[in-house]
Design a protein around this motif. Sequence first.
Motif, PDB file in Angstrom:
ATOM      1  N   GLN A 353       0.893  -1.173  -0.049  1.00 25.39           N
ATOM      2  CA  GLN A 353      -0.174  -0.091  -0.090  1.00 25.39           C
ATOM      3  C   GLN A 353       0.820   1.298   0.015  1.00 25.39           C
ATOM      4  N   MET A 360      -1.592  -6.267   0.815  1.00 28.13           N
ATOM      5  CA  MET A 360      -2.652  -7.145   0.494  1.00 28.13           C
ATOM      6  C   MET A 360      -1.916  -8.211   0.020  1.00 28.13           C
ATOM      7  N   SER A 374      -7.811 -13.812   0.374  1.00 30.86           N
ATOM      8  CA  SER A 374      -6.685 -13.020   0.632  1.00 30.86           C
ATOM      9  C   SER A 374      -6.590 -12.728   2.098  1.00 30.86           C
ATOM     10  N   PHE A 376      -4.846  -9.704   4.937  1.00 31.94           N
ATOM     11  CA  PHE A 376      -4.349  -7.997   4.923  1.00 31.94           C
ATOM     12  C   PHE A 376      -3.135  -8.234   5.942  1.00 31.94           C
ATOM     13  N   ASN A 385      -9.165 -12.957   5.002  1.00 28.85           N
ATOM     14  CA  ASN A 385     -10.420 -12.204   4.823  1.00 28.85           C
ATOM     15  C   ASN A 385     -11.669 -13.336   5.392  1.00 28.85           C
ATOM     16  N   TRP A 430     -11.762  -2.949  -1.690  1.00 34.19           N
ATOM     17  CA  TRP A 430     -11.219  -3.162  -0.060  1.00 34.19           C
ATOM     18  C   TRP A 430     -11.289  -1.670   0.364  1.00 34.19           C
ATOM     19  N   TRP A 435     -14.043  -5.577   3.312  1.00 33.98           N
ATOM     20  CA  TRP A 435     -14.380  -5.778   1.834  1.00 33.98           C
ATOM     21  C   TRP A 435     -15.758  -5.462   1.474  1.00 33.98           C
TER      22      TRP A 435
END
Length: 529
Positions: A353, A360, A374, A376, A385, A430, A435
Amino acid sequence: SGGMHISSAQALFIAESGLEKAIRQRSLDNTYVGEGPVAMGQGSYTITVFNTDFGGAALPSGQRRLRSVGQIDNATRTVEAIVRTGAAMMVYAKDTPAGSVGVPFFRQWNNDTYAWGAEGQANDVGPIIRYMVLKFARTRNEAILGTMNSSGQIHVQIWNGTAWGAIRLLSTVVAADSQYRGFDIEYETQGDRAVVVFNDANNRNPAYQIWDGTSWTATVGLNVDLGGNYSSSNNAPRWIELAPNPLGSSSEIALLTLDANTQVYGVRWTGTAWSRMSAATIWDTTGATSARKAMGVAYEQLSGTALFIWGDDANDDQLWRTWDGSSSTLSGINTLTINSMGGRANWIRLVAQPNSDNMMYVVQDDAGSPDLNSAFWDGTNFTANGADHDSSTENAQSMNFDFVFDAHPTRAGRGWLMWGNGSTVSTREWTGAAWNAVVNLGGSDDTSFVRLIAHPGSGAVLAGIYENVSSGGGAQDDIYETHLTQGGTAWSALATVWNGGTIDNPVHFRVDLAAERRTPIVAWREVFP
């Protein structure tokens, strides 16, 4: 007289600061018409935007002349710059007609019209193109394109802002290894040299060459001891991935390799040599697979810590470790378990990011109906997720998904996942914490490869989509594009980039996109009374 001189110097500094602000604002908003007077320190600046050059002639599309007038007390100074919106490029490979299969085609993004320009051609690299990697320099109007064709030839060619230079052959691997991306390209952040690492056919070991903006070095094998693990023709490095340290004082580049025997190993480029980061042996001898890109590496954008991750041979598990360059510490190997996965990791994407230490991680497994999941990374650990984004993506043979974080300041921390779900193109936003619901874009029932980028200057998000020809359904199989405008949230309708034939699975990586990174200033001057 001395006081007037000080005021004049201050007015110039204010004018230059205002011009920097205007250049940035123009990149983020192509409707920007100027502003001011805007207070700065004890003075102010005023910005005016023109469609003409210094001599009054009309400027081409995408260019503007920005005038900044700085004022403090009775002193005034004026500076101007002609700027253009930051470019982006899409490269792609066709399957027809026969004479085009080895030609990299390209289009350039026009941020004024929010559209891709006319199709051009780079230099022919021989048989069918299977992999394409495109990267832009940071300080020069330059890009480098790497390709691998079906004969195993790895070529590079340089874009100088106007045209493509001659192709350079780096290596010719055995044809069977052309099924895998045994090369990658990254520019150093500080030195801005392009480092190309590739499968060296002469000794089955990774090797590298460096482009400094003027010339290439000779091929050099990585000066690290890999314990003879690449000495056999069966142990070639099938997958190579590079990531540059983003800190401006660093020329460090991290490298992760996955070989034919599912062995995983990482090293780093210090700017002068390759280092094992205190790990003397192969990191993992039983990775998830060697047939797919089951690994990834990226840097935290604030700390400069590198994160390496790869698939384990156990269902649901992937292994990871970090390299902290500031303390010269390579962590131990940790396990990330995503319980909703139905198989082993096969396709992996790790995305940093901007202006953050967050990342991610997105993974597609090898289940009969491939799951897309996914996790984070918050700078310390992963949070999965919790449920599949999709329990049956288009296919397992190709990497039919991608993720990107937004680059527009109004969208900080947000990002987009895009994939082929077997019947259409799906997207999911996101928010930075969770999400949103899945949104289908329609069309494109055979999506087998997706590539996303966010332009660091304008914030536009661009997507390239490649369909496979095997799934049927009666629809034309194409190469598509879709995009988000600066700070936008609604994807444009799928537009056809190429409506000719596409190949059967696996489609490899036959589309790539990259954004220009340098500040696009065409000319600058101070205006005197």
